[in-house]
Design an enzyme around this catalytic site. Structure first.
Site, PDB file in Angstrom:
ATOM      1  CB  THR A 232      84.632  78.847  53.510  1.00  0.00           C
ATOM      2  OG1 THR A 232      85.780  77.681  53.338  1.00  0.00           O
ATOM      3  CG2 THR A 232      83.914  78.228  54.484  1.00  0.00           C
ATOM      4  NE  ARG A 234      86.141  83.401  44.531  1.00  0.00           N
ATOM      5  CZ  ARG A 234      86.727  83.648  45.739  1.00  0.00           C
ATOM      6  NH1 ARG A 234      86.265  83.229  46.992  1.00  0.00           N
ATOM      7  NH2 ARG A 234      87.514  84.715  45.731  1.00  0.00           N
ATOM      8  CG  ASP A 258      81.103  82.258  53.604  1.00  0.00           C
ATOM      9  OD1 ASP A 258      80.096  82.799  54.014  1.00  0.00           O
ATOM     10  OD2 ASP A 258      82.225  82.818  53.101  1.00  0.00           O
ATOM     11  CD  GLU A 263      79.517  84.215  46.249  1.00  0.00           C
ATOM     12  OE1 GLU A 263      79.455  83.353  46.838  1.00  0.00           O
ATOM     13  OE2 GLU A 263      80.269  85.188  46.458  1.00  0.00           O
ATOM     14  CB  ALA A 297      84.523  82.665  55.281  1.00  0.00           C
ATOM     15  CG  PHE A 298      86.014  88.465  53.889  1.00  0.00           C
ATOM     16  CD1 PHE A 298      84.746  88.079  53.204  1.00  0.00           C
ATOM     17  CD2 PHE A 298      86.477  89.794  54.167  1.00  0.00           C
ATOM     18  CE1 PHE A 298      83.904  89.065  53.051  1.00  0.00           C
ATOM     19  CE2 PHE A 298      85.505  90.673  53.943  1.00  0.00           C
ATOM     20  CZ  PHE A 298      84.134  90.389  53.527  1.00  0.00           C
TER      21      PHE A 298
HETATM   22  N1  LIG Z   1      84.752  82.696  51.539  1.00  0.00           N
HETATM   23  C1  LIG Z   1      85.652  83.699  51.688  1.00  0.00           C
HETATM   24  O1  LIG Z   1      85.541  84.624  52.559  1.00  0.00           O
HETATM   25  C2  LIG Z   1      87.062  83.425  51.101  1.00  0.00           C
HETATM   26  C3  LIG Z   1      88.023  84.391  51.558  1.00  0.00           C
HETATM   27  C4  LIG Z   1      89.298  84.051  50.904  1.00  0.00           C
HETATM   28  C5  LIG Z   1      89.654  83.206  50.177  1.00  0.00           C
HETATM   29  N2  LIG Z   1      88.291  82.161  49.730  1.00  0.00           N
HETATM   30  C6  LIG Z   1      88.720  81.204  48.800  1.00  0.00           C
HETATM   31  O2  LIG Z   1      89.575  80.244  49.340  1.00  0.00           O
HETATM   32  C7  LIG Z   1      90.427  79.644  48.422  1.00  0.00           C
HETATM   33  C8  LIG Z   1      91.652  79.292  48.838  1.00  0.00           C
HETATM   34  O3  LIG Z   1      92.434  80.126  49.454  1.00  0.00           O
HETATM   35  P1  LIG Z   1      93.913  80.095  49.821  1.00  0.00           P
HETATM   36  O4  LIG Z   1      94.185  81.449  50.482  1.00  0.00           O
HETATM   37  O5  LIG Z   1      94.164  79.001  50.739  1.00  0.00           O
HETATM   38  O6  LIG Z   1      94.688  79.631  48.521  1.00  0.00           O
HETATM   39  P2  LIG Z   1      96.278  79.171  48.192  1.00  0.00           P
HETATM   40  O7  LIG Z   1      96.594  79.658  46.796  1.00  0.00           O
HETATM   41  O8  LIG Z   1      97.066  79.290  49.326  1.00  0.00           O
HETATM   42  O9  LIG Z   1      95.797  77.457  48.362  1.00  0.00           O
HETATM   43  C9  LIG Z   1      95.111  76.812  46.973  1.00  0.00           C
HETATM   44  C10 LIG Z   1      95.559  75.478  47.241  1.00  0.00           C
HETATM   45  O10 LIG Z   1      94.743  74.831  46.460  1.00  0.00           O
HETATM   46  C11 LIG Z   1      95.509  73.852  45.464  1.00  0.00           C
HETATM   47  N3  LIG Z   1      95.013  73.454  44.431  1.00  0.00           N
HETATM   48  C12 LIG Z   1      94.991  74.276  43.092  1.00  0.00           C
HETATM   49  N4  LIG Z   1      94.310  73.498  42.208  1.00  0.00           N
HETATM   50  C13 LIG Z   1      93.873  72.378  42.778  1.00  0.00           C
HETATM   51  C14 LIG Z   1      93.192  71.317  42.397  1.00  0.00           C
HETATM   52  N5  LIG Z   1      92.794  71.061  41.094  1.00  0.00           N
HETATM   53  N6  LIG Z   1      92.961  70.344  43.230  1.00  0.00           N
HETATM   54  C15 LIG Z   1      93.421  70.390  44.439  1.00  0.00           C
HETATM   55  N7  LIG Z   1      93.949  71.546  45.032  1.00  0.00           N
HETATM   56  C16 LIG Z   1      94.319  72.441  44.034  1.00  0.00           C
HETATM   57  C17 LIG Z   1      96.747  74.793  45.221  1.00  0.00           C
HETATM   58  O11 LIG Z   1      97.860  73.799  45.081  1.00  0.00           O
HETATM   59  C18 LIG Z   1      96.983  75.157  46.480  1.00  0.00           C
HETATM   60  O12 LIG Z   1      97.609  74.596  47.675  1.00  0.00           O
HETATM   61  C19 LIG Z   1      90.500  80.990  47.409  1.00  0.00           C
HETATM   62  O13 LIG Z   1      91.052  80.859  46.034  1.00  0.00           O
HETATM   63  C20 LIG Z   1      89.078  81.616  47.544  1.00  0.00           C
HETATM   64  O14 LIG Z   1      88.399  81.112  46.263  1.00  0.00           O
HETATM   65  C21 LIG Z   1      87.268  82.423  50.064  1.00  0.00           C
END
Ligand SMILES: NC(=O)c1ccc[n+]([C@@H]2O[C@H](COP(=O)([O-])OP(=O)(O)OC[C@H]3O[C@@H](n4cnc5c(N)ncnc54)[C@H](O)[C@@H]3O)[C@@H](O)[C@H]2O)c1
Length: 331
Positions: A232, A234, A258, A263, A297-298
Site C-alpha cells: 500500500t 508506492r 493499492d 499507476e 488506502a488513504f
Molecule cells: N496507499 C495510500 O493511500 C498511501 C497513503 C499514505 C502513504 N502511503 C505510502 O506509505 C509510505 C509510508 O508512510 P508513513 O506515513 O508510514 O511514512 P513514515 O515516514 O512515517 O515511515 C516510513 C518508514 O520507512 C522507513 N524507511 C525509510 N527507508 C527505508 C528503507 N530503505 N528500508 C526500510 N525502511 C525504510 C523509515 O525509517 C520510516 O520508519 C509513504 O511513503 C507513502 O509512500 C500510501
C-alpha cells in the site's frame, strides 16, 4: 491566498470546502492532473495544491515559478513525484501532510490481506448468484502466522499493532527500529531474514532510490513459497515483471496492491469505456489470487478531514510568513 487545486475529485472539494470558512483562502478546483500540458491553469494563483500522481518535474516547476507560484501544498504524505532539487533552485517551498490517518492506510492493507486469505471477494460474487457452495473457498488463519513489516513509520506501526491483535508473530525491518514497537513484541531483523521467515510481507517504507524495486527477482527468491505480499506504499517498490513471474510459479501465493508502478496513467480515472493499454496490470488482473485497489488506502472520512485541515494550516503558515511546520526539507 488564491490556490489552484489540481486532480480534484468530489471528495477533495467536499473536505476542503467544509473547513474553508476557518481559513479565508480562495479555491479554484481543477479536475486535470498537473503536468507540463496543464500547468498554465495555475495562472492567477499564488499557490497550488496537488496530489500523488501530479508529476512535478523540472519543466513544470519552472513554468509554475514563471507564473509566480511560490508554494506547492501537496495534499499527500509522499513526495517522490517532486524534483526537489529543481524546486530548491527556483525558490519554491514544498509542504506536505506527513501524517493524516496512518490507521486508514494500515487498515486498508489489512483489508487486502484478509480478503485474499479468506476469499471474501469470491464469496461476495458467488452468493449474489445463489451459489452457496464452499468449494475453493478454503482460507488461511492469520493467528500464529509470521508477518514481516518493511518500514515501521506511522503506517507500519499501526499495521504492526493490528497484526499483533490478530495473534501473529511480527518481524520488522527499518533503518531506524522503534523502541515502542519492540515493547509490543515486534522483532527487528535484517531485511533478508524478515523476507525469508515471513508468511506475509507488507511494505510500508517510502519510495527512494534505495527502495526502488526492493521486491525483485533476487529478494523474491529469499521469500517463502506461497508468501502473501501486500503493497500500500508506492508501486515502484515492486518490480512488477518479477512479481508476475513469481505469481506464475506460485512463489507468491497472494498479492494485494493499492499502488502500481505505472499507476499515474491509470488510477483515479474511470477507464471503463477504454481499451486498457497497460499489459502488466492487465496480466495481474487475470490471477485469481491478486487483489488490486486504485490507491484508495488513504480514503476515509477521518483522513480526508485531516488532509484538508493540515493543508490549509500549511498554506496559512506560508501566507503569514511563519516557519513551515511541514516543509519538505531539501538537502
Ligand atoms: N496507499 C495510500 O493511500 C498511501 C497513503 C499514505 C502513504 N502511503 C505510502 O506509505 C509510505 C509510508 O508512510 P508513513 O506515513 O508510514 O511514512 P513514515 O515516514 O512515517 O515511515 C516510513 C518508514 O520507512 C522507513 N524507511 C525509510 N527507508 C527505508 C528503507 N530503505 N528500508 C526500510 N525502511 C525504510 C523509515 O525509517 C520510516 O520508519 C509513504 O511513503 C507513502 O509512500 C500510501
Amino acid at each position: 491566498m488564491k490556490i489552484a487545486f489540481f486532480s480534484t475529485k468530489s471528495y477533495d472539494r467536499e473536505s476542503f470546502l467544509k473547513h474553508a470558512s476557518d481559513f479565508g483562502h480562495e479555491f479554484s478546483f481543477l479536475e486535470p492532473q498537473l503536468n507540463r500540458q496543464t500547468v498554465a491553469l495555475a495562472e492567477g494563483h499564488q499557490a497550488i495544491c496537488s496530489f500523488v500522481n501530479d508529476p512535478l518535474d523540472a519543466p513544470t516547476l519552472k513554468k509554475l515559478s514563471d507564473l509566480g507560484i511560490q508554494l506547492i501544498a501537496l495534499r499527500c504524505a509522499g513526495y517522490n513525484q517532486v524534483d526537489l532539487e529543481a524546486a530548491k533552485n527556483l525558490g519554491i517551498s514544498i509542504v506536505r501532510v506527513p501524517a493524516y490517518s496512518p490507521e486508514a492506510v494500515a487498515e486498508h492493507a489489512f483489508a487486502l490481506l484478509l480478503t485474499l486469505l479468506r476469499k471474501t471477494h469470491k464469496a461476495y460474487n458467488r452468493v449474489r448468484e445463489n451459489n452457496f457452495s464452499l468449494e475453493g473457498l478454503t482460507g488461511v488463519n492469520i493467528y500464529e502466522k509470521t508477518i514481516g513489516v518493511i518500514g515501521t513509520g506511522a503506517i507500519g506501526k499501526s499495521f504492526c499493532r493490528i497484526a499483533k491483535g490478530f495473534g501473529a508473530k511480527v518481524l520488522a525491518y527499518d533503518l531506524f527500529p522503534s523502541e515502542d514497537m519492540k515493547k509490543i513484541g515486534v522483532t527487528y531483523l535484517p531485511l533478508e531474514e524478515v523476507l525469508s521467515k515471513s508468511h506475509v510481507i507488507s511494505l510500508h517504507c517510502p519510495l527512494t532510490p534505495e527502495t526502488r524495486h526492493l521486491i525483485n527477482s533476487k529478494t523474491l527468491q529469499q521469500m517463502q513459497d506461497g508468501v502473501a505480499l501486500i503493497n500500500t506504499s508506492r508501486g515502484a517498490l515492486i518490480d512488477t515483471k518479477a512479481v508476475i513471474k513469481a505469481l506464475k510459479t506460485r512463489k507468491i501465493g497472494y498479492l494485494g496492491i493499492d499502488v502500481y508502478e505505472q499507476e499515474e496513467h491509470i488510477f483515479f480515472k474511470n477507464l471503463s469505456e477504454e481499451i486498457l493499454q497497460d499489459e502488466q496490470i492487465s496480466r495481474l488482473m487475470t490471477f485469481p489470487n491478486v487483489l488490486i485497489t486504485g490507491h484508495q488506502a488513504f480514503l476515509t472520512r477521518e483522513a480526508l478531514d485531516q488532509i484538508a485541515l493540515t493543508t490549509l494550516r500549511n498554506i496559512t503558515e506560508f501566507e503569514e510568513g511563519k516557519p513551515l511546520t511541514n516543509i519538505v526539507a531539501i538537502s
